[in-house]
Design a protein around this motif. Structure first.
Motif, PDB file in Angstrom:
ATOM      1  N   LEU A 179       0.828  -1.208   0.000  1.00  0.00           N
ATOM      2  CA  LEU A 179       0.000   0.000   0.000  1.00  0.00           C
ATOM      3  C   LEU A 179       0.860   1.255   0.000  1.00  0.00           C
ATOM      4  N   PHE A 180       1.967   1.236   0.713  1.00  0.00           N
ATOM      5  CA  PHE A 180       2.876   2.381   0.660  1.00  0.00           C
ATOM      6  C   PHE A 180       3.374   2.590  -0.772  1.00  0.00           C
ATOM      7  N   GLU A 181       3.725   1.491  -1.436  1.00  0.00           N
ATOM      8  CA  GLU A 181       4.206   1.598  -2.821  1.00  0.00           C
ATOM      9  C   GLU A 181       3.120   2.182  -3.713  1.00  0.00           C
ATOM     10  N   GLU A 182       1.869   1.737  -3.529  1.00  0.00           N
ATOM     11  CA  GLU A 182       0.758   2.266  -4.320  1.00  0.00           C
ATOM     12  C   GLU A 182       0.546   3.758  -4.088  1.00  0.00           C
ATOM     13  N   HIS A 183       0.929   4.227  -2.913  1.00  0.00           N
ATOM     14  CA  HIS A 183       0.757   5.644  -2.576  1.00  0.00           C
ATOM     15  C   HIS A 183       2.007   6.468  -2.899  1.00  0.00           C
ATOM     16  N   GLY A 184       2.916   5.928  -3.693  1.00  0.00           N
ATOM     17  CA  GLY A 184       4.078   6.691  -4.118  1.00  0.00           C
ATOM     18  C   GLY A 184       5.146   6.846  -3.050  1.00  0.00           C
ATOM     19  N   VAL A 185       5.302   5.817  -2.230  1.00  0.00           N
ATOM     20  CA  VAL A 185       6.272   5.880  -1.135  1.00  0.00           C
ATOM     21  C   VAL A 185       7.308   4.762  -1.285  1.00  0.00           C
ATOM     22  N   ARG A 186       8.579   5.131  -1.167  1.00  0.00           N
ATOM     23  CA  ARG A 186       9.651   4.140  -1.065  1.00  0.00           C
ATOM     24  C   ARG A 186       9.904   3.904   0.419  1.00  0.00           C
ATOM     25  N   VAL A 187       9.960   2.637   0.809  1.00  0.00           N
ATOM     26  CA  VAL A 187      10.091   2.294   2.228  1.00  0.00           C
ATOM     27  C   VAL A 187      11.448   1.638   2.482  1.00  0.00           C
ATOM     28  N   THR A 188      12.136   2.120   3.501  1.00  0.00           N
ATOM     29  CA  THR A 188      13.309   1.424   4.018  1.00  0.00           C
ATOM     30  C   THR A 188      12.892   0.739   5.313  1.00  0.00           C
ATOM     31  N   VAL A 189      12.871  -0.588   5.312  1.00  0.00           N
ATOM     32  CA  VAL A 189      12.462  -1.359   6.483  1.00  0.00           C
ATOM     33  C   VAL A 189      13.702  -1.650   7.323  1.00  0.00           C
ATOM     34  N   VAL A 190      13.636  -1.312   8.622  1.00  0.00           N
ATOM     35  CA  VAL A 190      14.805  -1.461   9.492  1.00  0.00           C
ATOM     36  C   VAL A 190      14.475  -2.373  10.669  1.00  0.00           C
ATOM     37  N   PRO A 191      15.502  -3.008  11.247  1.00  0.00           N
ATOM     38  CA  PRO A 191      15.278  -3.862  12.418  1.00  0.00           C
ATOM     39  C   PRO A 191      14.620  -3.103  13.567  1.00  0.00           C
ATOM     40  N   SER A 192      13.926  -3.831  14.422  1.00  0.00           N
ATOM     41  CA  SER A 192      13.137  -3.217  15.489  1.00  0.00           C
ATOM     42  C   SER A 192      13.972  -2.407  16.471  1.00  0.00           C
ATOM     43  N   ASP A 193      15.251  -2.765  16.633  1.00  0.00           N
ATOM     44  CA  ASP A 193      16.084  -2.074  17.620  1.00  0.00           C
ATOM     45  C   ASP A 193      16.994  -1.016  16.998  1.00  0.00           C
ATOM     46  N   THR A 194      16.688  -0.561  15.793  1.00  0.00           N
ATOM     47  CA  THR A 194      17.482   0.480  15.141  1.00  0.00           C
ATOM     48  C   THR A 194      17.382   1.783  15.930  1.00  0.00           C
ATOM     49  N   SER A 195      18.508   2.463  16.113  1.00  0.00           N
ATOM     50  CA  SER A 195      18.516   3.682  16.924  1.00  0.00           C
ATOM     51  C   SER A 195      17.877   4.843  16.176  1.00  0.00           C
ATOM     52  N   ALA A 196      17.450   5.846  16.940  1.00  0.00           N
ATOM     53  CA  ALA A 196      16.863   7.044  16.341  1.00  0.00           C
ATOM     54  C   ALA A 196      17.881   7.761  15.465  1.00  0.00           C
ATOM     55  N   ASP A 197      19.139   7.805  15.889  1.00  0.00           N
ATOM     56  CA  ASP A 197      20.180   8.475  15.104  1.00  0.00           C
ATOM     57  C   ASP A 197      20.334   7.822  13.737  1.00  0.00           C
ATOM     58  N   GLN A 198      20.297   6.490  13.709  1.00  0.00           N
ATOM     59  CA  GLN A 198      20.425   5.788  12.431  1.00  0.00           C
ATOM     60  C   GLN A 198      19.254   6.101  11.505  1.00  0.00           C
ATOM     61  N   VAL A 199      18.050   6.174  12.067  1.00  0.00           N
ATOM     62  CA  VAL A 199      16.864   6.480  11.267  1.00  0.00           C
ATOM     63  C   VAL A 199      16.910   7.916  10.765  1.00  0.00           C
ATOM     64  N   LEU A 200      17.229   8.848  11.640  1.00  0.00           N
ATOM     65  CA  LEU A 200      17.258  10.261  11.253  1.00  0.00           C
ATOM     66  C   LEU A 200      18.344  10.542  10.225  1.00  0.00           C
ATOM     67  N   ALA A 201      19.435   9.749  10.253  1.00  0.00           N
ATOM     68  CA  ALA A 201      20.518   9.916   9.277  1.00  0.00           C
ATOM     69  C   ALA A 201      20.055   9.590   7.858  1.00  0.00           C
ATOM     70  N   MET A 202      18.964   8.809   7.747  1.00  0.00           N
ATOM     71  CA  MET A 202      18.410   8.487   6.423  1.00  0.00           C
ATOM     72  C   MET A 202      17.544   9.618   5.873  1.00  0.00           C
ATOM     73  N   ASN A 203      17.343  10.660   6.686  1.00  0.00           N
ATOM     74  CA  ASN A 203      16.561  11.835   6.300  1.00  0.00           C
ATOM     75  C   ASN A 203      15.200  11.458   5.713  1.00  0.00           C
ATOM     76  N   PRO A 204      14.413  10.662   6.440  1.00  0.00           N
ATOM     77  CA  PRO A 204      13.114  10.233   5.899  1.00  0.00           C
ATOM     78  C   PRO A 204      12.080  11.354   5.943  1.00  0.00           C
ATOM     79  N   ASP A 205      11.087  11.239   5.047  1.00  0.00           N
ATOM     80  CA  ASP A 205       9.953  12.169   5.114  1.00  0.00           C
ATOM     81  C   ASP A 205       9.035  11.821   6.279  1.00  0.00           C
ATOM     82  N   GLY A 206       9.062  10.542   6.673  1.00  0.00           N
ATOM     83  CA  GLY A 206       8.237  10.094   7.787  1.00  0.00           C
ATOM     84  C   GLY A 206       8.727   8.761   8.308  1.00  0.00           C
TER      85      GLY A 206
END
Length: 370
Positions: A195-222
């Motif tokens: 559904l994300f793909e249908e809505h024009g979104v590319r998703v990076t799926v990360v392990p459950s224990d990924t740190s906030a710094d690692q996620v923010l470094a990917m500069n996601p829109d959400g």
């Protein structure tokens, strides 16, 4: 045609015994016993990571009549510990089918107890509450089966999100998609990614224990917080990361376990429900519009609260409630672009009443860009 399966049993921890016939491995299988009211979509149910560590009772009288296929699974293999049905169809007929349900479950060593009075079993679980159980061969539980049942851990305090989560990040969707979302995998379902793909979104799926710094470094829109199994309070590392991401005012959307983790992050608490919500016919009221959505659900824990708010979480507003028991079904942060729902807007095969929540998340992504 298959020959008549050998006799088997389901013994619940309160001593109640249900007899039937056993298809698959004969070694004792122990897990929490839950029921789902889905009429269709058994393949999606069995492959949903949120059912990890559970024996699932299906209330529909016949299962397997349309076989299995390669397109509908929510993960790479069945996640359920065992299955209990009234009738396991010996034949199947569907143009999309690539095989039969019995052989598919046997391939993954998932035991099926068939010819069980599932109406009586479901009523028992509704009256007493879900509990641990053991599936085994024969008509009388063996010493090994009793010992296995005694040693089965309670779902309370169990962190299963770490068990089912991906070990390495991966991407889903088109590389040139206009939006990029990082999804925490606590047991994510494939249809969410579709559904994300249908809505024009590319998703990076990360392990459950990924740190906030690692996620923010990917500069996601959400950031997306997925569904998953087990006790949300046991996923103790998640609120730390969620809180740090929220502080940067990154739009966030949570489903099921993700909803519960958001509640915990902002001061709320969760509690185990007597028998949970599992099925495709749960009525949910949108408090803002008064509309009622028919939703698909699969959870045994809930955020403690009422339409007036969540205990201990003054920054959260309750947006949806369950019309059967009044439990909290939706949350919204009062000042940050963060919202979550307890039910499954991505439900496959349905219902699809709540799919527009993905559009709501996209609006938050656009607003952040200005």
């Amino acid at each position: 045609m298959h020959s008549l399966p050998p006799k088997g049993f389901l013994l619940l921890e309160d001593g109640t015994l249900f007899l039937g016939r056993l298809v698959g491995p004969s070694l004792p299988t122990v897990a929490e016993v839950v029921f789902t009211t889905n009429m269709t979509g058994y393949q999606e149910v069995f492959t949903d990571p949120s059912y990890k560590g559970q024996i699932v009772v299906l209330t529909a009288p016949q299962i397997g009549n349309y076989g299995v296929n390669l397109d509908d699974p929510e993960s790479a293999r069945p996640q359920v510990a065992g299955v209990v049905v009234r009738e396991l169809s010996p034949t199947y007929s569907n143009w999309r089918a690539t095989g039969d349900l019995r052989a598919w479950l046997e391939q993954y060593d998932v035991p099926v107890l068939t010819e069980v009075d599932t109406r009586r079993l479901t009523r028992h679980l509704r009256n007493i509450g879900v509990m641990k159980g053991v599936i085994g061969a024969g008509e009388t539980p063996t010493k090994a089966a009793l010992e296995a049942l005694d040693s089965c851990p309670s779902m309370e305090g169990l962190d299963l999100a770490t068990v089912v989560s991906t070990r390495e990040p991966y991407t889903w969707g088109k590389a040139d998609a206009p939006y990029h979302v990082v999804a925490y995998d606590y047991g994510i379902k494939r249809n969410i990614l579709r559904l994300f793909e249908e809505h024009g979104v590319r998703v990076t799926v990360v392990p459950s224990d990924t740190s906030a710094d690692q996620v923010l470094a990917m500069n996601p829109d959400g950031v997306f917080l997925s569904n998953g199994p087990g006790d949300p309070a046991a996923v103790s590392y998640a609120p730390v990361a969620i809180r740090s991401i929220a502080a940067k005012e990154v739009p966030m959307f949570g489903i099921c376990l993700g909803h519960q983790l958001l509640g915990l992050t902002f001061g709320g608490r969760t509690a185990k429900m007597p028998f949970g919500h599992r099925g495709g016919n749960q009525p949910v009221k949108d408090l803002a519009t008064g509309k009622v959505l028919i939703t698909s659900q699969n959870h045994g824990f809930a955020v403690v609260g009422s339409p007036e708010g969540v205990e201990g979480a003054p920054d959260l507003a309750v947006t949806h409630v369950n019309l059967n028991d009044g439990t909290v079904e939706g949350l919204r942060h009062k000042t940050l672009p963060i919202f979550a729902v307890q039910y499954h807007p991505e439900a496959a095969p349905g219902p699809h009443d709540a799919v527009p929540l993905f559009d709501q998340f996209l609006t938050a992504l656009r607003n952040r860009r200005g």
